[in-house]
Motif scaffolding. Structure first.
Motif, PDB file in Angstrom:
ATOM      1  N   UNK A 134       0.835  -1.212   0.000  1.00 32.52           N
ATOM      2  CA  UNK A 134       0.000   0.000   0.000  1.00 32.52           C
ATOM      3  C   UNK A 134       0.868   1.260   0.000  1.00 32.52           C
ATOM      4  N   UNK A 135       1.929   1.252   0.825  1.00 30.68           N
ATOM      5  CA  UNK A 135       2.838   2.402   0.857  1.00 30.68           C
ATOM      6  C   UNK A 135       3.523   2.587  -0.497  1.00 30.68           C
ATOM      7  N   UNK A 136       3.976   1.488  -1.065  1.00 28.01           N
ATOM      8  CA  UNK A 136       4.667   1.545  -2.354  1.00 28.01           C
ATOM      9  C   UNK A 136       3.727   2.074  -3.437  1.00 28.01           C
ATOM     10  N   UNK A 137       2.498   1.556  -3.464  1.00 28.24           N
ATOM     11  CA  UNK A 137       1.523   2.007  -4.465  1.00 28.24           C
ATOM     12  C   UNK A 137       1.231   3.497  -4.327  1.00 28.24           C
ATOM     13  N   UNK A 138       1.102   3.973  -3.092  1.00 24.49           N
ATOM     14  CA  UNK A 138       0.842   5.398  -2.863  1.00 24.49           C
ATOM     15  C   UNK A 138       2.003   6.251  -3.355  1.00 24.49           C
ATOM     16  N   UNK A 139       3.211   5.838  -3.017  1.00 20.81           N
ATOM     17  CA  UNK A 139       4.384   6.584  -3.480  1.00 20.81           C
ATOM     18  C   UNK A 139       4.519   6.529  -5.000  1.00 20.81           C
ATOM     19  N   UNK A 140       4.178   5.389  -5.582  1.00 24.10           N
ATOM     20  CA  UNK A 140       4.323   5.253  -7.024  1.00 24.10           C
ATOM     21  C   UNK A 140       3.341   6.152  -7.779  1.00 24.10           C
ATOM     22  N   UNK A 141       2.147   6.313  -7.250  1.00 22.26           N
ATOM     23  CA  UNK A 141       1.181   7.234  -7.866  1.00 22.26           C
ATOM     24  C   UNK A 141       1.748   8.654  -7.839  1.00 22.26           C
ATOM     25  N   UNK A 142       2.330   9.035  -6.702  1.00 20.56           N
ATOM     26  CA  UNK A 142       2.960  10.359  -6.613  1.00 20.56           C
ATOM     27  C   UNK A 142       4.119  10.470  -7.601  1.00 20.56           C
ATOM     28  N   UNK A 143       4.894   9.409  -7.705  1.00 22.10           N
ATOM     29  CA  UNK A 143       6.040   9.380  -8.622  1.00 22.10           C
ATOM     30  C   UNK A 143       5.584   9.574 -10.068  1.00 22.10           C
ATOM     31  N   UNK A 144       4.545   8.876 -10.463  1.00 16.67           N
ATOM     32  CA  UNK A 144       4.038   8.960 -11.836  1.00 16.67           C
ATOM     33  C   UNK A 144       3.570  10.371 -12.196  1.00 16.67           C
ATOM     34  N   UNK A 145       3.067  11.097 -11.215  1.00 17.86           N
ATOM     35  CA  UNK A 145       2.514  12.428 -11.471  1.00 17.86           C
ATOM     36  C   UNK A 145       3.469  13.560 -11.106  1.00 17.86           C
TER      37      UNK A 145
END
Length: 180
Positions: A134-145
């Protein structure tokens, strides 16, 4: 009369010994599944190398209760899963003689396991993995944007999260010798 009492005691002792030996070769699983949808079947599956094998469809009473005895294929500890329909609701490591009680919700988000120390350890590993995912997915969404400068910082955070998870997993496994 004394002979009859001795014979009776021997029969009782033999029956108790036989039943205890028989029970040690059986895994018993019981529990409840809360909020089960009407169309959901509760399935027991075993992990066989790279695929899951359906062992049985469990009978569920009106309160979501179930009970099941497993006698075949338990010579070695193994990974087993309970499903409600297509949703995995519990992960278990079962071995001969286990008496496991499971309380779970139909979505698998609230699971309580008793009677299998290995299953409790597996649950801890799975919970930690879910938290990290969940933490990784949240950070990855931020990373993508993110803008390119911010991406570098988020990339480091993603890498750090992965390394921290890996280190924690190693410490966890080392701390429990004789299990898993």
């Amino acid at each position: 009369m004394k002979t009859i009492k001795s014979y009776f005691a021997a029969v009782i002792f033999s029956a108790a010994l036989f039943s205890s030996c028989t029970d040690s070769n059986t895994v018993r699983i019981s529990g409840t599944v809360q909020n089960l949808l009407e169309n959901d079947a509760v399935l027991l599956k075993r992990l066989d190398f790279t695929s899951e094998t359906l062992l049985d469809t469990l009978e569920i009473d009106e309160k979501g209760g179930f009970g099941y005895s497993l006698t075949k294929g338990i010579e070695q500890p193994g990974y087993y899963y309970l499903y409600a329909g297509e949703r995995r609701i519990a992960s278990l490591i079962l071995k001969k003689g286990d008496r496991v009680y499971i309380q779970t919700s139909a979505d698998g988000k609230h699971v309580s396991i008793e009677g299998s120390e290995e299953s409790l350890l597996l649950q801890q590993v799975n919970d930690r993995l879910d938290q990290t995912r969940r933490q990784f997915d949240s950070l990855y969404v931020l990373y993508e944007n993110a803008a390119s400068k911010e991406k570098d910082n988020l990339s480091l955070k993603l890498g750090s999260l992965f390394i921290r998870y890996k280190q924690d997993a190693i410490v966890f496994f080392i701390s429990i010798p004789g299990h898993l």
